[in-house]
Design a protein around this motif. Structure first.
Motif, PDB file in Angstrom:
ATOM      1  N   SER A  40       2.516   4.154   8.006  1.00 42.86           N
ATOM      2  CA  SER A  40       3.081   3.386   7.240  1.00 42.86           C
ATOM      3  C   SER A  40       4.392   3.064   7.675  1.00 42.86           C
ATOM      4  O   SER A  40       5.170   1.974   7.482  1.00 42.86           O
ATOM      5  CB  SER A  40       3.466   4.249   5.737  1.00 42.86           C
ATOM      6  N   ILE A  41       5.173   3.971   8.386  1.00 39.17           N
ATOM      7  CA  ILE A  41       6.390   3.849   9.343  1.00 39.17           C
ATOM      8  C   ILE A  41       5.992   2.664  10.084  1.00 39.17           C
ATOM      9  O   ILE A  41       7.126   1.799  10.253  1.00 39.17           O
ATOM     10  CB  ILE A  41       6.841   5.007  10.137  1.00 39.17           C
ATOM     11  N   PHE A  42       5.160   2.746  11.045  1.00 39.44           N
ATOM     12  CA  PHE A  42       4.961   1.402  11.882  1.00 39.44           C
ATOM     13  C   PHE A  42       4.724   0.058  11.154  1.00 39.44           C
ATOM     14  O   PHE A  42       5.419  -0.761  11.655  1.00 39.44           O
ATOM     15  CB  PHE A  42       3.716   1.700  12.749  1.00 39.44           C
ATOM     16  N   LEU A  43       3.928   0.175  10.324  1.00 41.85           N
ATOM     17  CA  LEU A  43       3.578  -0.815   9.267  1.00 41.85           C
ATOM     18  C   LEU A  43       4.768  -1.709   8.754  1.00 41.85           C
ATOM     19  O   LEU A  43       5.115  -2.800   8.797  1.00 41.85           O
ATOM     20  CB  LEU A  43       2.222  -0.721   8.608  1.00 41.85           C
ATOM     21  N   LYS A  44       5.288  -0.696   7.870  1.00 39.84           N
ATOM     22  CA  LYS A  44       6.503  -1.265   7.141  1.00 39.84           C
ATOM     23  C   LYS A  44       7.925  -1.303   7.668  1.00 39.84           C
ATOM     24  O   LYS A  44       8.483  -2.269   7.442  1.00 39.84           O
ATOM     25  CB  LYS A  44       6.817  -0.230   5.583  1.00 39.84           C
ATOM     26  N   ASN A  45       8.048  -0.410   8.746  1.00 43.60           N
ATOM     27  CA  ASN A  45       9.212  -0.317   9.136  1.00 43.60           C
ATOM     28  C   ASN A  45       9.691  -1.235  10.695  1.00 43.60           C
ATOM     29  O   ASN A  45      10.554  -1.396  10.685  1.00 43.60           O
ATOM     30  CB  ASN A  45      10.063   0.992   9.249  1.00 43.60           C
ATOM     31  N   LEU A  46       8.545  -1.460  11.131  1.00 45.47           N
ATOM     32  CA  LEU A  46       8.469  -2.137  12.441  1.00 45.47           C
ATOM     33  C   LEU A  46       7.817  -3.335  12.440  1.00 45.47           C
ATOM     34  O   LEU A  46       8.436  -4.710  12.582  1.00 45.47           O
ATOM     35  CB  LEU A  46       7.855  -1.092  13.448  1.00 45.47           C
ATOM     36  N   PRO A  60       7.370  -6.655  -9.125  1.00 46.02           N
ATOM     37  CA  PRO A  60       7.295  -5.632  -8.220  1.00 46.02           C
ATOM     38  C   PRO A  60       6.267  -4.658  -8.373  1.00 46.02           C
ATOM     39  O   PRO A  60       5.777  -4.374  -9.538  1.00 46.02           O
ATOM     40  CB  PRO A  60       8.580  -4.909  -8.383  1.00 46.02           C
ATOM     41  N   PHE A  61       5.565  -3.972  -7.292  1.00 42.53           N
ATOM     42  CA  PHE A  61       4.488  -3.237  -7.680  1.00 42.53           C
ATOM     43  C   PHE A  61       4.706  -2.056  -8.418  1.00 42.53           C
ATOM     44  O   PHE A  61       3.867  -1.242  -8.901  1.00 42.53           O
ATOM     45  CB  PHE A  61       4.070  -2.842  -6.368  1.00 42.53           C
ATOM     46  N   ALA A  87      -1.037  -3.927   2.124  1.00 41.63           N
ATOM     47  CA  ALA A  87      -0.538  -2.581   1.891  1.00 41.63           C
ATOM     48  C   ALA A  87       0.900  -2.208   2.370  1.00 41.63           C
ATOM     49  O   ALA A  87       1.508  -1.358   1.636  1.00 41.63           O
ATOM     50  CB  ALA A  87      -1.478  -1.657   3.081  1.00 41.63           C
ATOM     51  N   ALA A  88       1.263  -3.213   3.304  1.00 38.78           N
ATOM     52  CA  ALA A  88       2.784  -3.029   3.655  1.00 38.78           C
ATOM     53  C   ALA A  88       3.572  -3.587   2.656  1.00 38.78           C
ATOM     54  O   ALA A  88       5.019  -2.702   2.583  1.00 38.78           O
ATOM     55  CB  ALA A  88       3.015  -3.915   4.789  1.00 38.78           C
ATOM     56  N   SER A  89       3.122  -4.073   1.739  1.00 37.03           N
ATOM     57  CA  SER A  89       4.241  -4.561   0.607  1.00 37.03           C
ATOM     58  C   SER A  89       4.015  -3.510  -0.742  1.00 37.03           C
ATOM     59  O   SER A  89       5.026  -3.716  -1.179  1.00 37.03           O
ATOM     60  CB  SER A  89       3.425  -5.938   0.109  1.00 37.03           C
ATOM     61  N   LYS A 206       6.683 -15.663   9.704  1.00 37.39           N
ATOM     62  CA  LYS A 206       6.937 -15.398   8.286  1.00 37.39           C
ATOM     63  C   LYS A 206       5.579 -15.419   7.251  1.00 37.39           C
ATOM     64  O   LYS A 206       4.732 -16.277   7.434  1.00 37.39           O
ATOM     65  CB  LYS A 206       7.887 -16.724   7.637  1.00 37.39           C
ATOM     66  N   LEU A 207       5.505 -14.401   6.734  1.00 35.55           N
ATOM     67  CA  LEU A 207       4.419 -14.147   5.900  1.00 35.55           C
ATOM     68  C   LEU A 207       4.832 -13.976   4.324  1.00 35.55           C
ATOM     69  O   LEU A 207       5.734 -13.159   4.319  1.00 35.55           O
ATOM     70  CB  LEU A 207       3.291 -13.045   6.474  1.00 35.55           C
ATOM     71  N   VAL A 208       4.340 -14.713   3.341  1.00 38.50           N
ATOM     72  CA  VAL A 208       4.609 -14.514   1.990  1.00 38.50           C
ATOM     73  C   VAL A 208       3.512 -13.773   1.001  1.00 38.50           C
ATOM     74  O   VAL A 208       2.421 -14.432   1.305  1.00 38.50           O
ATOM     75  CB  VAL A 208       5.300 -15.691   1.416  1.00 38.50           C
ATOM     76  N   LEU A 209       3.763 -12.710   0.516  1.00 39.25           N
ATOM     77  CA  LEU A 209       2.639 -12.344  -0.302  1.00 39.25           C
ATOM     78  C   LEU A 209       3.182 -12.655  -1.946  1.00 39.25           C
ATOM     79  O   LEU A 209       4.284 -12.144  -2.269  1.00 39.25           O
ATOM     80  CB  LEU A 209       2.493 -10.959  -0.327  1.00 39.25           C
ATOM     81  N   HIS A 210       2.332 -13.557  -2.464  1.00 33.06           N
ATOM     82  CA  HIS A 210       2.540 -13.577  -4.005  1.00 33.06           C
ATOM     83  C   HIS A 210       1.900 -12.694  -4.819  1.00 33.06           C
ATOM     84  O   HIS A 210       0.903 -12.593  -4.779  1.00 33.06           O
ATOM     85  CB  HIS A 210       2.138 -14.978  -4.275  1.00 33.06           C
ATOM     86  N   VAL A 211       2.671 -11.928  -5.653  1.00 25.60           N
ATOM     87  CA  VAL A 211       1.704 -11.104  -6.593  1.00 25.60           C
ATOM     88  C   VAL A 211       1.886 -11.634  -8.166  1.00 25.60           C
ATOM     89  O   VAL A 211       2.925 -12.141  -8.470  1.00 25.60           O
ATOM     90  CB  VAL A 211       2.669  -9.890  -6.696  1.00 25.60           C
ATOM     91  N   GLY A 212       0.659 -11.884  -8.465  1.00 27.12           N
ATOM     92  CA  GLY A 212       0.504 -12.633  -9.801  1.00 27.12           C
ATOM     93  C   GLY A 212       0.172 -11.840 -10.837  1.00 27.12           C
ATOM     94  O   GLY A 212       0.483 -10.494 -10.924  1.00 27.12           O
TER      95      GLY A 212
END
Length: 254
Positions: A40-46, A60-61, A87-89, A206-212
């Motif tokens: 999670s550190i690698f994925l979310k923070n890097l 928001p999740f 998962a990163a979001s 850039k990648l956008v995740l839309h949460v519906g």
């Protein structure tokens, strides 16, 4: 290696291949917890901060998590970035209840992939050639037995070759209807451009995740129609044109 702990009777009823999921087949598996924390550190923070700029839009999740202990998170699927970007979001503190339905013939093909899949991803191995329905029964069992579970699954069944969203397979409705688990609609924008099929590694960008919306359980036609209606408000070009679909269907019937 630590022995399996079957003191809790409810786990003795589960299939033996749940050994792929040490996070809950053992009461305490600190190794898996630690590995997932590092991941999670690698994925979310890097990775999704500096290499790929991940932006999350919508509810928001943490608000969803407060009211939805069980969810099937569905999304379009066009690259290997898709599962990890979702998962990163999601906040790190929810990760122990987060699982990903992953193709057994890809994510469990060798020791390295298997280690990564079970300790970092929480992947549930899905045998796409399974004729006995074991993969379906496994997920139904988990959604029924676990008090909390968020499952990421891609209803198209495989990655889209051109980025256009394909018809959904019926499996996601089977899981949802039989266990009365609602579906969370998500849509990834930019995934195809960053890591299309055939490219060895993802490109920066850039990648956008839309949460519906959260959709109630229902037949696959109803789920697909509702998902399509929502996605078209974001990207009118997300689906193949109807004429192309009709041509394809006519060709398949010949």
């Amino acid at each position: 290696m630590k022995d399996w702990n079957y003191d809790n009777e409810q786990w003795t009823k589960l299939p033996t291949y749940l050994k792929h999921l040490p996070l809950f087949t053992r009461h305490i598996d600190m190794f898996s917890v630690f590995m997932r924390f590092l991941w999670s550190i690698f994925l979310k923070n890097l990775a999704f901060k500096f290499y790929i700029r991940l932006q999350v839009k919508g509810t928001p999740f943490k608000e969803i998590y407060a009211t939805q202990p069980k969810l099937i998170i569905i999304s379009n699927h066009a690259s290997h970035l898709d599962a990890v970007s979702i998962a990163a979001s999601i906040p790190r503190r929810y990760w122990l209840n987060l699982y990903i339905a992953a193709a057994k013939d890809y994510f469990f093909t060798n020791a390295l992939f298997t280690f990564f899949s079970k300790h970092c991803l929480g992947a549930i191995p899905i045998d796409r050639k399974d004729r006995k329905g074991e993969a379906i029964n496994l997920i139904l069992k988990l959604l029924t037995e676990l008090p909390r579970m968020w499952l990421i699954i891609f209803p198209e069944g495989t990655r889209s070759k051109d980025g256009k969203i394909q018809e959904f397979k019926r499996g996601v409705s089977i899981f949802s209807e039989r266990t009365q688990t609602p579906l969370l609609f998500t849509y990834l924008e930019g995934n195809m451009e960053l890591w299309p099929k055939g490219q060895p590694i993802p490109l920066p960008g850039k990648l956008v995740l839309h949460v519906g919306p959260v959709h109630p359980p229902g037949p696959i036609q109803q789920v697909y129609a509702a998902y399509k209606e929502w996605v078209l408000t974001i990207n009118p070009e997300a689906f193949a044109k109807k004429e192309e679909e009709d041509t394809k269907n006519d060709s398949e019937q010949l």
